[in-house]
Design a protein around this motif. Structure first.
Motif, PDB file in Angstrom:
ATOM      1  N   GLY A 195       0.743  -1.293   0.111  1.00 62.99           N
ATOM      2  CA  GLY A 195       0.075   0.080   0.091  1.00 62.99           C
ATOM      3  C   GLY A 195       0.920   1.227   0.232  1.00 62.99           C
ATOM      4  O   GLY A 195       0.286   2.214   0.511  1.00 62.99           O
ATOM      5  N   LYS A 261       0.839   0.848   9.817  1.00 67.54           N
ATOM      6  CA  LYS A 261      -0.202   0.103   9.828  1.00 67.54           C
ATOM      7  C   LYS A 261      -0.915  -0.281  10.909  1.00 67.54           C
ATOM      8  O   LYS A 261      -2.143  -0.156  11.338  1.00 67.54           O
ATOM      9  N   ASP A 281     -12.207  -1.450   0.195  1.00 65.21           N
ATOM     10  CA  ASP A 281     -11.257  -0.598  -0.048  1.00 65.21           C
ATOM     11  C   ASP A 281     -11.020   0.332   1.180  1.00 65.21           C
ATOM     12  O   ASP A 281     -11.622   0.376   1.990  1.00 65.21           O
ATOM     13  N   PHE A 282      -9.913   1.017   0.961  1.00 66.79           N
ATOM     14  CA  PHE A 282      -9.578   2.137   1.835  1.00 66.79           C
ATOM     15  C   PHE A 282      -9.236   3.135   1.202  1.00 66.79           C
ATOM     16  O   PHE A 282      -8.897   3.349   0.086  1.00 66.79           O
ATOM     17  N   CYS A 290      -7.356   0.063  -3.323  1.00 65.84           N
ATOM     18  CA  CYS A 290      -7.709  -1.344  -3.032  1.00 65.84           C
ATOM     19  C   CYS A 290      -6.765  -1.576  -1.696  1.00 65.84           C
ATOM     20  O   CYS A 290      -5.757  -1.006  -1.641  1.00 65.84           O
ATOM     21  N   LYS A 291      -7.551  -2.554  -1.025  1.00 66.50           N
ATOM     22  CA  LYS A 291      -6.414  -3.015   0.167  1.00 66.50           C
ATOM     23  C   LYS A 291      -5.468  -3.764  -0.350  1.00 66.50           C
ATOM     24  O   LYS A 291      -5.480  -4.574  -1.414  1.00 66.50           O
ATOM     25  N   ASP A 295      -2.639  -5.546   4.141  1.00 63.46           N
ATOM     26  CA  ASP A 295      -3.919  -4.981   5.081  1.00 63.46           C
ATOM     27  C   ASP A 295      -4.654  -6.307   5.243  1.00 63.46           C
ATOM     28  O   ASP A 295      -5.312  -6.825   6.203  1.00 63.46           O
TER      29      ASP A 295
END
Length: 516
Positions: A195, A261, A281-282, A290-291, A295
């Protein structure tokens, strides 16, 4: 005092002698057990190592293939130093070993990457491996992977811009393509795995990017130098100190991302589960993302009866980065090289792209990737001729019989994918680049273990769907923009095998913009 010293020396000499005797007995017992198996024994204790040292690096793959061709219809033993390696390269051999849930232990050969990867999915075995595989499998479901398509296209757009700028400033010169592709795949894997937006393609210097490449180069070099195999000696060399520094940089970076995280998860507000789609999602840097695999892994570990430690999570993320970066970049470069030597096939790919995308700009069209059937065949044929992992090494946990020969537990196996894929008893005209081999009608009756670009059985590559998706995204976008001509033909290049199959000299392509 002198008597005591002499006594100590005497005891040490006895211990050393006992160890030497034990070693010699084990060595000659192994020689005796393998005496009836065809193969190359070489010199006592050295095996073929002395002969191999006299072969230039660029000729070693051809040297080995010449041996495998001599014994291609059966197993054979190759003594490298004091160790016997049993070579397997027929579909029946693969079928006898790859489906096993017991013989899944990776060979000591992979010890070269454990300083970075630890006991991640690539290098672990036994119950630890089964637990890791169970935790990680949900992250690689097709529905999860499909959400990365737009992100991948964004990175390829940057790739095309960088190449366009390079071609504009170096007109009429062939492009060394690997560096461009490698930075693109690193951008993709870092954002999908962690991420984190690395932007390696537009940054001329980045500590993590440089460390990843330094590690890869050092391991590749160490792999072909037997005198570097002893950890104590290697750690005292200049290269050994460099390797240690690169590992520290990579571990520090990944641990920092994980720690951050975990802190955000700990301080996060309770999540409203009423909208499942939204929770997939974030939000990152002001836009929906997208994750990342990290995550998903953190959530899976949190809900598991055996949650992973920070170090164990780091090992998995480092494994994603290692396995999903160089291998994919190499596969893309080999595909472009092959197409650059096959203008008619390249044109057929481009026709399919025009038919499927029908004027779209190759963005936000992930569902159309499924329709690129001919591109599928091209990628599969590339991975047949140029498998990213040409060899897999296993150590037997229990006895196995091949071709009537009983191979004892503890023996190292070389699962020879490279020569299996080029065997004229398995493939017709195996050195020809022919994507039609993988048309459905032409695959009827083919042995299921004749084609193994991602291995097979319980220890197959967990990321193969991700890799194939990335290959299709990068190649579809790249080929829509660039007409390719290879600077060299397949007969003019030398293959170099370390952990990954590479070209000894950089792959160079002449690139001209596609005129629609």
């Amino acid at each position: 005092m002198i008597n005591t010293l002499l006594r100590v020396i005497q005891i040490l000499l006895i211990v050393i002698a006992a160890v030497c005797v034990k070693y010699l007995v084990q060595y000659f017992y192994m020689r005796y057990r393998f005496r009836n198996i065809p193969g190359v024994t070489g010199m006592p204790f050295l095996g073929v190592a002395w002969d191999l040292l006299k072969v230039p690096i660029e000729d070693q793959q051809e040297w080995f293939s010449n041996i495998t061709n001599k014994y291609k219809n059966s197993i054979f033993v190759l003594w490298i130093g004091p160790r016997p390696f049993i070579n397997l390269q027929q579909p029946r051999h693969m079928e006898a070993i790859l489906p096993s849930t017991v013989n899944i232990k990776k060979s000591f050969v992979y010890d070269l990457v454990t300083p970075w990867l630890g006991n991640g999915l690539l290098t672990s075995t036994g119950e630890k491996w089964f637990h890791q595989r169970k935790l990680l499998t949900p992250a690689f479901y097709f529905g999860v992977l499909g959400k990365f398509t737009d992100l991948m296209y964004d990175k390829v757009k940057i790739l095309n811009d960088c190449i366009e700028n390079h071609v504009f400033n170096n007109s009429n010169e062939p492009v060394e393509i690997f560096d461009f592709i490698s930075k693109c795949t690193l951008d993709i894997i870092c954002e999908t795995a962690m991420g984190v937006e690395m932007d390696a393609q537009r940054k001329k210097a980045d500590a993590y990017f440089k460390a990843v490449h330094e590690f890869s180069n050092l391991v590749s070099d160490r792999y072909i130098k037997p005198w570097y195999m002893w950890d104590f000696f290697y750690s005292k060399t200049k290269d050994g100190r460099k390797l240690k520094k690169t590992i520290e940089i990579m571990h520090e970076f990944t641990t920092g991302v994980i720690t951050e995280k975990l802190a955000k998860k700990k301080n996060a507000l309770p999540v409203d589960n009423t909208d499942d789609n939204e929770n997939d999602d974030f939000v990152f840097a002001g836009k929906k993302k997208c994750k990342a695999f990290l995550d998903i892994l953190l959530e899976a570990s949190e809900n598991d009866s055996q949650p992973l430690s920070v170090d164990e999570i780091r090992e998995q993320v480092d494994t994603f980065t290692f396995a999903g970066h160089d291998t994919t970049a190499t596969a893309i470069c080999w595909t472009l090289f092959a197409l650059g030597n096959e203008p008619e096939i390249q044109n057929n790919v481009r026709k399919e792209l025009r038919n499927v995308f029908d004027g779209d700009n190759y963005n936000s069209v992930g569902t159309k990737l499924m329709q690129l059937k001919y591109l599928d065949c091209v990628i599969k044929e590339t991975l047949r001729l140029y498998p990213s992992a040409p060899f897999i090494f296993r150590d037997l946990s229990e006895d196995v019989t091949f071709d009537g020969y009983k191979i004892p537990a503890g023996t190292s196996l070389t699962i020879n994918i490279f020569d299996l894929h080029r065997d004229d008893g398995v493939w017709e005209n195996p050195l020809d680049f022919n994507p039609d081999r993988f048309l459905t009608s032409n695959m009827i009756g083919r042995h299921p273990y004749s084609y193994l670009p991602f291995s097979a059985g319980p220890r197959n590559c967990i990321g193969q769907r991700f890799a194939f998706l990335e290959l299709k995204v990068v190649l579809s976008s790249f080929l829509s923009k660039w007409q390719i001509k290879s600077a060299k033909s397949p007969k003019d290049i030398k293959l170099q095998t370390d952990i990954i199959l590479r070209c000894f000299e950089p792959i160079k392509l002449y690139l001209t913009p596609v005129i629609n």
